[in-house]
Scaffold this active site. Structure first.
Site, PDB file in Angstrom:
ATOM      1  N   ASP A 103      -1.841   3.032   2.477  1.00  0.00           N
ATOM      2  CA  ASP A 103      -1.197   3.146   3.771  1.00  0.00           C
ATOM      3  C   ASP A 103      -1.604   4.499   4.342  1.00  0.00           C
ATOM      4  OD1 ASP A 103       0.409   2.462   5.840  1.00  0.00           O
ATOM      5  OD2 ASP A 103       2.264   2.348   4.679  1.00  0.00           O
ATOM      6  N   PRO A 115       0.822  -1.216   0.000  1.00  0.00           N
ATOM      7  CA  PRO A 115       0.000   0.000   0.000  1.00  0.00           C
ATOM      8  C   PRO A 115       0.853   1.263   0.000  1.00  0.00           C
ATOM      9  CG  PRO A 115      -0.001  -1.003   2.189  1.00  0.00           C
ATOM     10  CD  PRO A 115       0.781  -1.928   1.291  1.00  0.00           C
ATOM     11  N   LYS A 132      19.299  11.408  -8.024  1.00  0.00           N
ATOM     12  CA  LYS A 132      17.928  10.989  -7.729  1.00  0.00           C
ATOM     13  C   LYS A 132      16.941  11.980  -8.346  1.00  0.00           C
ATOM     14  CE  LYS A 132      17.548   8.590  -3.302  1.00  0.00           C
ATOM     15  NZ  LYS A 132      17.084   8.718  -1.918  1.00  0.00           N
ATOM     16  N   TRP A 162       9.044  -3.128   3.860  1.00  0.00           N
ATOM     17  CA  TRP A 162       7.874  -3.987   3.745  1.00  0.00           C
ATOM     18  C   TRP A 162       8.229  -5.458   3.506  1.00  0.00           C
ATOM     19  CZ3 TRP A 162       4.533  -5.644  -0.662  1.00  0.00           C
ATOM     20  CH2 TRP A 162       3.236  -6.002  -0.233  1.00  0.00           C
ATOM     21  N   LYS A 207      11.936  16.668  -6.754  1.00  0.00           N
ATOM     22  CA  LYS A 207      11.028  17.759  -7.043  1.00  0.00           C
ATOM     23  C   LYS A 207      11.794  19.081  -7.036  1.00  0.00           C
ATOM     24  CE  LYS A 207       6.743  16.596  -5.255  1.00  0.00           C
ATOM     25  NZ  LYS A 207       5.926  16.537  -4.064  1.00  0.00           N
ATOM     26  N   GLN A 212      12.699  -1.609   0.095  1.00  0.00           N
ATOM     27  CA  GLN A 212      11.773  -2.388   0.927  1.00  0.00           C
ATOM     28  C   GLN A 212      12.393  -3.671   1.470  1.00  0.00           C
ATOM     29  OE1 GLN A 212       9.109  -1.063   1.973  1.00  0.00           O
ATOM     30  NE2 GLN A 212       9.062   0.672   0.582  1.00  0.00           N
ATOM     31  N   TRP A 235       4.795   0.226  10.000  1.00  0.00           N
ATOM     32  CA  TRP A 235       5.341  -0.950   9.302  1.00  0.00           C
ATOM     33  C   TRP A 235       4.749  -2.240   9.845  1.00  0.00           C
ATOM     34  CZ3 TRP A 235       7.913  -0.213   4.979  1.00  0.00           C
ATOM     35  CH2 TRP A 235       8.587   1.002   4.783  1.00  0.00           C
TER      36      TRP A 235
END
Ligand SMILES: [Zn+2]
Ligand SMILES: [Zn+2]
Length: 937
Positions: free
Chosen positions: A73, A34, A586, A545, A589, A541, A505
């Site tokens: 999430d 999620p 990376k 996750w 924004k 992750q 988590w």
């Protein structure tokens, strides 16, 4: 075109139909990680979505039922931090005392789905099929109840405990941070490195100073012990008028001349009593103070840096804390949960600890306790959310005893297929080897509440595993409502809920059970879908996750609670790398170093973006993303395929495709072998979750089709010798295009569907089965021969280029060292435009042009110009023309009359009179002026 296809999928419920037609098929179980819908979707989401969608579409076409439920999430610090910023709140205390928990949580809740429409829009646009209607969110009451059930199961297995433990702690967020979160936030920083003198109080060494070292001066007021290694060599040295004790191997840190007065062993120092730099602890008189201010021995002392004598403040370091436990030192805080000194810290009270460093140093200097200070550059953890330097802080927290089932974690990892494979023993395996107990509580507000009630009086504890067990069930399980629920304790007092909420988590790790409210509803569905056949998320992750799913599944299946025994949460996992810009930065924004998503969709399409993401980079490695590279994929793959289809469509009529496919021509045999070979390989790769390799196979195949098959068969479709020949090529071509559409449907679902629908008239490629390779078409030898011919063609063409001879100019001979079959040599002959290909001792292209060849070249050039003019006049291949010429070319035109008529579909060829036809063109042939003209008849 893509938008048109999206509309069609939507109107005709194609996704729903893919599920319907496979209702009774075997389940392919997928868990969707999620995302937070509080922020806008970015390219990282598009990447993971493309990988997920491609695998799931593939499995659907392979005959599985593949439900795809999305989840959101909702809880946790990211949301809380956002709201804090919006309402301009800077500490936990302000939320509790000024804003109020109820109002604060309401604001969090209202913000959770802020960007959910952006998500749905972006994911839909990129072609991600999922069930957005029937989604779940981690803040639902049912979801929380299942999280409680998980926690209770672990509690029953004695895998949960509460302890004072040193945790990395963010003083601004007011909560401990888990180990895997800490790893996301290391940065280089400069701290003071200080050498502090602590005077020996009694005994033989009385009056000498133990020289201790620390990089966290703010922990000095909490000093309770010094630590040496009993095996190391130490020395008593005289420096100016002072006697200092430090490790012999660390003498280099002394800045003045010194004289060694005595050599000591570490064990000689044990038990020495000394004067601490501050007396706050003494004054507070906590339990264990009688054991304080002595020298102890431990094995964490190093000789790499410092003095070999380590300052210890029990509550602010892992090693310190363990030593404190062993030696019964006081567990007493001088620092509060906001990272400020508390009322026991005298003058330092209310100062933020990191800001107190300088004041402490000045103070030590004034009292002549500071031997020296330096700058110390090291990598130090910062809060990954708010960028505050983390403190190591002894904190009461709820832990999952991960260390107690580490062997099972490692064992279950063996059952997982990792892509890339190295993660299994590498990054993930290593992480499991070093697994620590997991702090699952957060001292915050916006999260599922920890279902533990405690009696303040007798320390009895009650853990709740379902809502039913609450006597007064609140509407909303969030704080502060849940905090109002109390129980009567056996001792007669009241049991109150502990204040903590879950680490988010723990909630996302409970997703396999909580998404369907296990075990309270739909029990069979959850059990059938566990473990997942497949999951996919970003590489980060492995410590997020992927890890928490693994920990909770392993813990729950230590014995069978309905989910089997000894199970991981997933069987196959793809972990993708990061998206970087062309220079390796990376995507951010702030830097604006990426094109807007809509710009990419509008200019190159979702198919191109998807295909780029799948094929450009090996799964697991970082992506170099740029508009230019997506454009390149569009050109090489998507547009090339589309143009191939357009060519097919121009020259082939539907009624030419009736009969069964029978092939004689080598070119057709070759492309059929190629297509089926790729078909075979692609299934092998896809069944192994190798998306990069399989999408690259498609890319090569499209290149073979366009740059060899179509190139060489153009004439067989445009000007076939017979109806039969045309049909053979048309059917082969059709077969290949349909197969390619099916094969690439999982990767680039839009163009694949468009092609399939146009080629077959059937509803959708996504309702079709994935094609099976037809072994009868595989012909490895032919593929090899064709490869040789293509190599030779390339060589010959570059010889032509060197000699400055256009391909249109026929040449007499190519000599090759290989022995070529006649049918292969014929294909080569046409490609490079020579009269014959013969075997000889060395490769040689004969470049002499006699008058016959020259005339032929002129005729070809003329045909090409006429074709050009036909195009300009907007004629279709079927249109017939009348061809005109003017200039000294009468013989030339009569000699080539038949040839020109055939090649240009001219019914008549005439010298141009006074009246010009509508379309004319002046050209030069053989250094002479020639005017061409044509009109449609
Ligand atoms: Zn923070
Ligand atoms: Zn009690």
């Amino acid at each position: 075109m893509e938008e048109e296809i999206l509309d069609f999928w939507n109107k005709e419920d194609i996704f729903e139909k893919t599920l319907e037609i496979r209702q009774d098929a075997d389940l392919f179980s997928f868990y969707d990680g999620p995302p937070f819908a509080t922020g806008k979707p970015h390219y990282g989401h598009i990447l993971a979505s493309t990988i997920k969608d491609s695998v799931l579409r593939y499995k659907t076409m392979r005959g599985y039922k593949v439900p795809r439920r999305v989840g959101w999430d909702c809880h946790g610090l990211p949301v809380e931090n956002l709201i804090e910023k919006e309402i301009d709140v800077n500490s936990k205390r302000e939320i509790e005392e000024e804003v109020g928990i109820e109002k604060f949580n309401k604001k969090c809740k209202d913000s959770v789905f802020r960007c959910v429409d952006d998500f749905k829009e972006a994911l839909t646009r990129v072609g991600r099929w999922a069930d957005y209607e029937n989604d779940y969110s981690t803040m639902d009451k049912e979801y929380t109840e299942s999280v409680w059930w998980v926690f209770k199961k672990l509690w029953d297995k004695k895998l949960i405990y509460k302890d004072y433990r040193i945790s990395p702690y963010c003083p601004r967020c007011g909560t401990p941070i888990s180990n895997f979160e800490v790893n996301q936030g290391y940065e280089m920083t400069t701290d003071p490195s200080v050498f502090v003198k602590m005077k020996v109080r009694i005994g033989k060494l009385k009056g000498a100073h133990l020289l201790a070292w620390t990089t966290t001066p703010w922990t000095l007021p909490g000093n309770v012990a010094l630590v040496v290694d009993e095996e190391f060599d130490y020395v008593l040295v005289k420096v100016k008028n002072e006697k200092l004790i430090l490790a012999e191997k660390r003498l280099e840190i002394l800045e003045e001349d010194f004289k060694i007065e005595e050599k000591l062993k570490g064990k000689d120092l044990i038990g020495l009593e000394y004067e601490p730099p501050y007396d706050h602890m003494k004054k507070a008189k906590p339990e264990g103070i009688e054991n304080s201010f002595k020298v102890y021995s431990a094995d964490f002392v190093t000789l790499e840096e410092g003095t070999g004598i380590v300052h210890t403040a029990v509550m602010y370091g892992e090693d310190d804390f363990q030593l404190g436990k062993e030696k019964n030192l006081p567990f007493f805080h001088l620092v509060d949960e906001e990272g400020k000194f508390n009322e026991y810290a005298g003058d330092f009270k209310e100062m933020f600890v990191k800001k107190a460093d300088n004041k402490i140093l000045e103070d030590l200097e004034e009292r002549d306790l500071l031997y020296k200070k330096e700058d110390y550059n090291h990598s130090y953890p910062f809060c990954w959310r708010c960028d505050t330097p983390l403190l190591y802080y002894a904190f009461e927290s709820w832990y999952v005893k991960v260390t107690s089932f580490k062997d099972e974690l490692i064992e279950n990892n063996k059952k997982i297929h990792w892509v890339p494979e190295h993660l299994k023993d590498g990054r993930f395996g290593n992480w499991l080897e070093g697994a620590k107990d997991w702090s699952v509580s957060r001292n915050r507000f916006w999260g599922a509440p920890i279902p533990v009630w405690e009696c303040e009086d007798c320390d009895r504890v009650k853990v709740v595993g379902s809502v039913e067990e609450l006597e007064d069930e609140p509407e909303d399980l969030h704080r502060p409502h849940i905090d109002e629920v109390v129980f009567d304790c056996e001792c007669g007092e009241e049991m109150k809920r502990v204040e903590e909420v879950f680490d988010c988590w723990f909630e996302s790790g409970s997703m396999p059970y909580a998404q369907r409210h296990y075990p309270f509803e739909d029990k069979e569905k959850t059990e059938e879908a566990f473990p997942a056949d497949f999951i996919a998320e970003g590489m980060d992750q492995t410590r997020g996750w992927f890890y928490t799913l693994h920990v909770l599944a392993t813990a729950l299946t230590l014995e069978d609670v309905g989910l089997g025994e000894g199970n991981p949460a997933y069987k196959n996992v793809i972990a993708n790398g990061l998206l970087l810009d062309e220079t390796g930065k990376k995507l951010s924004k702030r830097l604006r170093n990426y094109p807007e998503m809509d710009h990419i969709f509008d200019n190159y399409g979702a198919d191109s973006l998807r295909f780029f993401l799948l094929s450009s980079t090996k799964v697991g490695e970082d992506y170099r993303f740029s508009e230019e590279r997506v454009k390149e994929t569009n050109r090489k793959v998507i547009s090339t395929l589309w143009h191939s289809y357009r060519f097919f469509n121009t020259y082939v009529e539907k009624d030419e495709l009736t009969d069964k496919l029978e092939v004689r021509n080598s070119l057709n045999k070759w492309i059929l072998s190629k297509v089926n070979r790729v078909n075979k390989l692609i299934i092998e790769e896809m069944d192994d979750y190798k998306l990069t390799q399989s999408s690259r196979l498609i890319e090569e195949l499209i290149d073979d089709l366009s740059n060899w098959y179509i190139r060489r068969s153009r004439r067989n479709l445009q000007k076939p010798e017979s109806k039969k020949e045309k049909e053979e090529f048309a059917k082969t071509f059709h077969y290949c295009l349909v197969k390619i559409a099916k094969m690439m449907a999982p990767y680039s679902p839009f163009i694949a569907d468009k092609l399939f629908k146009e080629l077959t008239g059937k509803e959708s490629v996504h309702l079709a089965d994935y094609p099976e390779p037809e072994e009868k078409y595989l012909d490895e030898e032919l593929e090899k021969k064709m490869e040789t011919a293509r190599d030779l063609a390339q060589k010959a063409l570059s010889k032509r280029a060197e000699a400055g001879i256009k391909v249109r100019q026929p040449l007499s001979k190519l000599i090759v060292t290989e022995k070529l079959d006649k049918h292969i040599a014929d294909i080569l002959k046409k490609e490079i435009n020579v009269k014959e290909v013969v075997s000889g001792k060395r490769f040689e292209l004969i470049t002499e042009i006699d008058s016959e060849l020259k005339k032929e070249g002129m005729a070809r050039e003329t045909v090409r110009r006429v074709q050009h003019l036909r195009k300009k006049a907007g004629l279709t291949p079927d249109d017939k023309i009348k061809l005109y010429y003017r200039g000294d070319f009468k013989d030339f035109f009569s000699e080539n009359e038949k040839y020109f008529k055939k090649e240009t579909s001219a019914e008549k060829i005439e010298e141009m009179g006074k009246d010009h036809p509508e379309w004319t063109k002046e050209i030069e042939i053989d250094d002479r002026k020639l005017i061409l003209g044509l009109e449609k008849v």
